[in-house]
Design a protein around this motif. Structure first.
Motif, PDB file in Angstrom:
ATOM      1  N   ASN A 513       0.870  -1.170   0.007  1.00  0.00           N
ATOM      2  CA  ASN A 513       0.071  -0.005  -0.071  1.00  0.00           C
ATOM      3  C   ASN A 513       0.933   1.102  -0.121  1.00  0.00           C
ATOM      4  N   ILE A 514       0.792   2.054  -1.058  1.00  0.00           N
ATOM      5  CA  ILE A 514       1.433   3.289  -1.129  1.00  0.00           C
ATOM      6  C   ILE A 514       1.533   4.210   0.107  1.00  0.00           C
ATOM      7  N   VAL A 515       0.226   4.383   0.655  1.00  0.00           N
ATOM      8  CA  VAL A 515       0.065   5.342   1.546  1.00  0.00           C
ATOM      9  C   VAL A 515       0.892   4.770   2.998  1.00  0.00           C
ATOM     10  N   GLU A 516       0.942   3.305   3.319  1.00  0.00           N
ATOM     11  CA  GLU A 516       1.505   2.676   4.253  1.00  0.00           C
ATOM     12  C   GLU A 516       3.237   3.069   4.218  1.00  0.00           C
ATOM     13  N   ALA A 517       3.278   2.758   3.042  1.00  0.00           N
ATOM     14  CA  ALA A 517       4.882   2.797   2.497  1.00  0.00           C
ATOM     15  C   ALA A 517       5.403   4.332   3.043  1.00  0.00           C
ATOM     16  N   SER A 518       4.596   5.141   2.445  1.00  0.00           N
ATOM     17  CA  SER A 518       4.884   6.582   2.726  1.00  0.00           C
ATOM     18  C   SER A 518       5.050   6.922   4.176  1.00  0.00           C
ATOM     19  N   TRP A 519       3.893   6.419   5.066  1.00  0.00           N
ATOM     20  CA  TRP A 519       3.984   6.494   6.353  1.00  0.00           C
ATOM     21  C   TRP A 519       5.051   6.032   6.932  1.00  0.00           C
TER      22      TRP A 519
ATOM     23  N   THR B 410     -19.396   6.716 -17.566  1.00  0.00           N
ATOM     24  CA  THR B 410     -19.147   8.042 -17.021  1.00  0.00           C
ATOM     25  C   THR B 410     -19.049   7.759 -15.545  1.00  0.00           C
ATOM     26  N   LEU B 411     -18.018   8.632 -14.855  1.00  0.00           N
ATOM     27  CA  LEU B 411     -18.219   8.389 -13.487  1.00  0.00           C
ATOM     28  C   LEU B 411     -19.096   9.514 -12.755  1.00  0.00           C
ATOM     29  N   GLU B 412     -19.601   8.909 -11.602  1.00  0.00           N
ATOM     30  CA  GLU B 412     -20.429  10.121 -10.980  1.00  0.00           C
ATOM     31  C   GLU B 412     -19.582  10.364  -9.798  1.00  0.00           C
ATOM     32  N   SER B 413     -19.121   9.294  -9.139  1.00  0.00           N
ATOM     33  CA  SER B 413     -18.143   9.697  -7.936  1.00  0.00           C
ATOM     34  C   SER B 413     -17.328   8.480  -7.406  1.00  0.00           C
ATOM     35  N   TYR B 414     -16.194   8.475  -6.781  1.00  0.00           N
ATOM     36  CA  TYR B 414     -15.626   7.508  -6.070  1.00  0.00           C
ATOM     37  C   TYR B 414     -15.293   7.896  -4.759  1.00  0.00           C
ATOM     38  N   ARG B 415     -15.150   7.023  -3.871  1.00  0.00           N
ATOM     39  CA  ARG B 415     -14.625   7.112  -2.476  1.00  0.00           C
ATOM     40  C   ARG B 415     -13.651   5.998  -2.245  1.00  0.00           C
ATOM     41  N   VAL B 416     -12.466   6.492  -1.555  1.00  0.00           N
ATOM     42  CA  VAL B 416     -11.386   5.440  -1.259  1.00  0.00           C
ATOM     43  C   VAL B 416     -11.061   5.518   0.183  1.00  0.00           C
ATOM     44  N   VAL B 417     -11.092   4.686   1.158  1.00  0.00           N
ATOM     45  CA  VAL B 417     -10.846   4.608   2.436  1.00  0.00           C
ATOM     46  C   VAL B 417      -9.868   3.600   2.758  1.00  0.00           C
ATOM     47  N   LEU B 418      -8.664   4.369   3.391  1.00  0.00           N
ATOM     48  CA  LEU B 418      -7.500   3.409   4.136  1.00  0.00           C
ATOM     49  C   LEU B 418      -7.499   3.611   5.642  1.00  0.00           C
ATOM     50  N   VAL B 426      -3.580  -3.159   7.646  1.00  0.00           N
ATOM     51  CA  VAL B 426      -3.975  -1.760   6.563  1.00  0.00           C
ATOM     52  C   VAL B 426      -4.578  -2.355   5.650  1.00  0.00           C
ATOM     53  N   ILE B 427      -5.995  -1.584   5.723  1.00  0.00           N
ATOM     54  CA  ILE B 427      -6.853  -2.092   4.798  1.00  0.00           C
ATOM     55  C   ILE B 427      -7.409  -0.899   3.675  1.00  0.00           C
ATOM     56  N   SER B 428      -7.468  -1.348   2.392  1.00  0.00           N
ATOM     57  CA  SER B 428      -8.027  -0.333   1.352  1.00  0.00           C
ATOM     58  C   SER B 428      -9.155  -0.839   0.761  1.00  0.00           C
ATOM     59  N   GLU B 429     -10.321   0.186   0.859  1.00  0.00           N
ATOM     60  CA  GLU B 429     -11.545  -0.166   0.179  1.00  0.00           C
ATOM     61  C   GLU B 429     -11.968   1.029  -0.655  1.00  0.00           C
ATOM     62  N   ALA B 430     -12.495   0.571  -1.805  1.00  0.00           N
ATOM     63  CA  ALA B 430     -13.141   1.821  -2.814  1.00  0.00           C
ATOM     64  C   ALA B 430     -14.424   1.415  -3.121  1.00  0.00           C
ATOM     65  N   THR B 431     -15.268   2.413  -3.219  1.00  0.00           N
ATOM     66  CA  THR B 431     -16.435   2.461  -3.798  1.00  0.00           C
ATOM     67  C   THR B 431     -16.606   3.404  -4.883  1.00  0.00           C
ATOM     68  N   VAL B 432     -17.192   2.859  -6.113  1.00  0.00           N
ATOM     69  CA  VAL B 432     -17.398   3.746  -7.387  1.00  0.00           C
ATOM     70  C   VAL B 432     -18.833   3.737  -7.681  1.00  0.00           C
ATOM     71  N   LYS B 433     -19.286   4.933  -8.179  1.00  0.00           N
ATOM     72  CA  LYS B 433     -20.649   5.147  -8.833  1.00  0.00           C
ATOM     73  C   LYS B 433     -20.575   5.544 -10.297  1.00  0.00           C
ATOM     74  N   ASN B 448      -5.016  -4.176  -2.204  1.00  0.00           N
ATOM     75  CA  ASN B 448      -3.966  -4.105  -1.221  1.00  0.00           C
ATOM     76  C   ASN B 448      -3.403  -2.597  -0.961  1.00  0.00           C
ATOM     77  N   GLY B 449      -3.977  -1.882  -1.888  1.00  0.00           N
ATOM     78  CA  GLY B 449      -3.597  -0.218  -1.839  1.00  0.00           C
ATOM     79  C   GLY B 449      -4.704   0.610  -2.507  1.00  0.00           C
ATOM     80  N   PRO B 450      -4.625   1.864  -2.477  1.00  0.00           N
ATOM     81  CA  PRO B 450      -5.652   2.613  -2.818  1.00  0.00           C
ATOM     82  C   PRO B 450      -6.165   2.361  -4.478  1.00  0.00           C
ATOM     83  N   VAL B 451      -5.101   2.237  -5.187  1.00  0.00           N
ATOM     84  CA  VAL B 451      -5.320   2.264  -6.608  1.00  0.00           C
ATOM     85  C   VAL B 451      -5.843   0.687  -6.955  1.00  0.00           C
ATOM     86  N   HIS B 452      -5.249  -0.278  -6.341  1.00  0.00           N
ATOM     87  CA  HIS B 452      -5.533  -1.624  -6.368  1.00  0.00           C
ATOM     88  C   HIS B 452      -7.021  -1.952  -6.224  1.00  0.00           C
ATOM     89  N   ALA B 453      -7.439  -1.242  -5.204  1.00  0.00           N
ATOM     90  CA  ALA B 453      -9.042  -1.061  -4.782  1.00  0.00           C
ATOM     91  C   ALA B 453      -9.903  -0.410  -5.645  1.00  0.00           C
TER      92      ALA B 453
END
Lengths: 533, 533
Positions: A513-519, B410-418, B426-433, B448-453
């Motif tokens: 995880n890039i954010v954890e690596a940065s941390w 087309t994208l409405e929104s996304y949210r990523v939580v780390l 360390v947990i990465s979770e993403a939601t897309v609309k 396993n990271g924000p982009v991967h999620a």
């Protein structure tokens, strides 16, 4: 603007190891040095002991102009090398002293100037659109003007080998125009990179015999012969070799500084570096790859991690008995190592040496040294790299020697939320929960990206407790995705360079995880600052 | 087991292009060919038109034994090449026909056998632990036995150059033992890879003069001179060259088949491949990298994606007029292409040229060209870089020419939580609309990271609607932090390389937030795939 000769190398000014990583090397696709990068590259090259460092093209590239300005203001104190500004001869029909680009070369205040000039009649007539006489005047005017202004001048004869084959007289006239006007070295450039060593050596020998000029060589790698051609040119009489770190450059690249130097030192027995310089080749090669943000080539001659790694089961036992029968040189000569799965720090001796450099005495603590070697090996196998992260390495070594771990804070948890909202706005927000000086502190902050937000939240939490915190700033931040084929699920390595206005130090973090690596890298940066005070 | 000579090459048996990717190339760290891989490699090499394909060491390596068995059963029908089995001479004190390893060579049923023999007296005495006379007997017994059994035999004289320098008589006695017993070619091997071209050429010339034998050359790349050494040996009289695809091999690797062949064809004018073979060099090189599971070296001479890429905007207009003034050969000769890199310095000429390369005709649309130049300049000033992201550039140019923008979603929104939780996880979770084919879809995924999620969530949302989506995978992901001194608040540039098994394409995204930058590149990748179908 005093010294124009390399200092501290046994061969002195008799042989020039000339690096153009910062100018010709930067032509490589994907390389984009910041001014801070350029200063760091120049310092490493000087540590290695090259004779000349071409810093860029002042006047043509704003970053290069700034680089020379900062170097002139004292940000670059060179021990061995001489700084060189690169530029072209005056425009046709102008005078050198009125030519803006030539003035910019003077303003750069570098003691040496390398001028590029066309020496292939086809390029003179079709690209420059002047006749040969004017092309020669452009060379001699510009050279003599710069010499009058106190500069040492080298002349890069562009497309020399193709030009010499097409019309030798024109090519030689350009060399003469430069040499007679005071250029110290005329550099034969294989600009299109089409030469092979036997033919190139023949040409160098012939030109040397016909002109008697001091000759340099500049090779591109389009036939995969740039290193071979450079070395063959030296054997044929060239005494000035232009290279770039790891062969970075346009198209197939340039002659690799480390391959060329390895051959000159190990094969031709030429002392082209200061004492001890050759043993730095591997380390400097890897550090320069790090700054360029290009994965080091593990199979690079002399300095690659696999350059002395043996897989052939056939040889395994024989190698143990008599390693030199299976290696073309002793790998230690170039600071490399024979072991399979070599890492830069893997050896006890080098880690002990490195510890001494960082102020951690491991000589008297064999057990700590053993466990530190083991730990570094394990971490490097996971993708950590301490070559460019001395501060993290120092913290690791101190921990192994049992020095108290004086982390100024501990983490309970953090959360980062990234929102791309339906109105298009992107928001990053981080919350940290940390323990510092007996207190539990929660702080939330926004940033323009996840790492920035996390850094801001951490500072917000700690700054009431740590007086020095405000002086520390992040000077640079680099990300490298490790492992070739796995896309976004690969491991990430982050390098953080911090500064407190007086000192700069670099830390490393590795995590999927890039954010954890940065941390991890951010925390090391603060812990290191706390240690040093 | 009939043909022992290459078929369909103009030079016939007079010159041997000999490939050992499947044996010596497989010594490279990280390469592990399956038997199916080995068959595929052999077929590609045969398509290219090499004369000999060394398939492996039957008897020593189970996979190699199986490869030869399947080849003999008809799974490998070679049009041009001859299949070669590699092995060593009989053990000391044994007879060749009773030696198990020698019998395995016969069982492989390859028409040609290459035997390796030690030719350096130190290796004979210290590693083999026999005297020179017995070493020579081992060679002559084994060669003559195999010749009696109907095989054509080549002899690899291991460590020849080091051995010749140390004790020339011994080295020559080993060659003689092989040649007198019926070996057709004696191959001088620079096993430790320590040679330089001028000296190596001298030795080859001398050995040729002293023996009159047909000579081969086998070079390792420890001085970064393997290609140069191979070509120099040919110029000095060798008529058999051993190479590996892309230089794969132990330590620094072997002589690169593509570099050597490029030089022989383009520089020495030797027709070493069947008609049309040279134009296959680039394709076959990349296909062999694919099978080896190693990213192609973009800067490889002749066949690299950047081998004919020009960055200097300075030259762009001149290149358009007269490309051969700036390329050492016509790239089409080796099946490669001239690429123009779009950079800050680029102008109308290079963008028009680039458009033509990408299939977007800007020549007839001066207004679209003007606005594209303006847009590219503005974006590059913001940190975008299209030089390695042709797919994103193509989308941009198509938009400027007024071609409809057929974004498949087309994208409405996304949210990523780390979350870095208090238990250390360390947990990465993403939601897309997103909106796709008239539907509004919401999907959540972990990674396993924000982009991967985020990538996982996007795929989860779209895959029911876009049938081609599952074929697309992220092949590589690169991050570059831009701007020198600004730390984590700097701009981030992300390059995403995608693959659908047939084609690869690269897209770019730039944003202060690394996750948003990644999102932009990920979306471009899918839009581009949708466009191409």
């Amino acid at each position: 603007m005093t010294r124009t000769e390399p200092a501290g190398t046994p061969l002195g000014d008799d042989f020039h190891l000339y690096d153009t990583t910062l100018r010709d090397g930067a032509q490589r696709e994907g390389i984009s040095y910041s001014v801070a990068d350029k200063l760091a590259v120049a310092r490493l090259l000087d540590e290695l002991g090259v004779g000349f460092i071409e810093g860029g093209w002042p006047g043509a590239m704003p970053k290069d102009t700034e680089f020379f300005a900062r170097a002139a203001k004292g940000e670059l104190a060179l021990k061995h090398a001489v700084l060189v500004a690169f530029g072209s001869t005056r425009k046709a029909g102008n005078s050198a002293e009125k030519d803006e680009q030539v003035r910019a070369l003077l303003d750069a205040q570098a003691p040496v100037v390398t001028l590029v000039a066309k020496s292939d009649r086809r390029h003179i007539e079709r690209a420059l659109r002047v006749d040969v006489a004017e092309a020669c005047d452009m060379v001699s005017d510009t050279v003599s003007f710069l010499v009058r202004e106190g500069r040492r001048v080298f002349l890069d004869a562009e497309h020399f080998f193709d030009g010499y084959a097409y019309d030798a007289d024109t090519a030689l006239r350009v060399l003469e125009a430069g040499a007679n006007a005071g250029a110290d070295v005329v550099v034969l450039c294989d600009t299109n990179g089409g030469q092979l060593p036997l033919g190139l050596a023949e040409t160098v020998r012939e030109v040397k015999a016909r002109t008697g000029f001091r000759l340099g060589i500049h090779c591109q790698d389009d036939t995969a012969c740039a290193v071979a051609n450079s070395v063959a040119a030296v054997q044929a009489g060239a005494t000035h070799v232009q290279c770039t770190a790891n062969g970075y450059g346009e198209r197939a690249g340039n002659a690799d500084l480390f391959g060329v130097t390895g051959n000159l030192v190990a094969k031709l027995g030429m002392e082209v570096l200061p004492t001890g310089g050759a043993a730095e080749l591997t380390r400097v090669s890897h550090a320069l790859a790090e700054i360029a943000n290009i994965a080091p080539d593990t199979h690079q001659a002399y300095v690659g991690a696999s350059a002395f790694a043996h897989k052939a089961g056939l040889h395994a036992s024989a190698i143990k008995v008599d390693p030199l029968l299976y290696n073309h040189i002793d790998p230690a000569l170039v600071g490399n190592d024979m072991r399979v799965l070599v890492t830069e720090m893997a050896g006890r001796a080098s880690l002990e040496l490195k510890g001494r450099e960082l102020g951690v005495d491991l000589a008297g603590q064999p057990e700590a040294l053993t466990s530190a070697v083991k730990k570094v090996k394990r971490l490097e196998a996971e993708g950590w790299s301490f070559e460019a992260a001395d501060a993290s390495l120092e913290l690791l070594l101190r921990k192994e020697t049992g020095e108290e771990d004086e982390a100024p804070f501990t983490l309970e948890s953090y959360r980062v939320v990234l929102d791309h909202r339906s109105d298009g706005e992107v928001i990053s927000e981080a919350t940290v929960k940390v323990h510092v000086k007996g207190e539990r502190v929660i702080a939330t902050a926004e940033g323009n990206g996840p790492v920035h937000a996390l850094d801001a939240a951490l500072r917000k939490a700690l700054s009431p407790y740590l007086s020095w915190l405000d002086s520390v700033e992040l000077a640079d931040y680099k990300v490298r995705i490790l492992a070739g084929r796995s896309g976004t699920d690969a491991t990430t390595r982050v390098l953080v360079e911090s500064s407190d206005g007086e000192n700069e130090w670099t830390t490393v973090g590795v995590h999927p995880n890039i954010v954890e690596a940065s941390w991890l890298a951010l925390c090391d940066a603060l812990i290191h600052k706390n240690l040093r005070g």
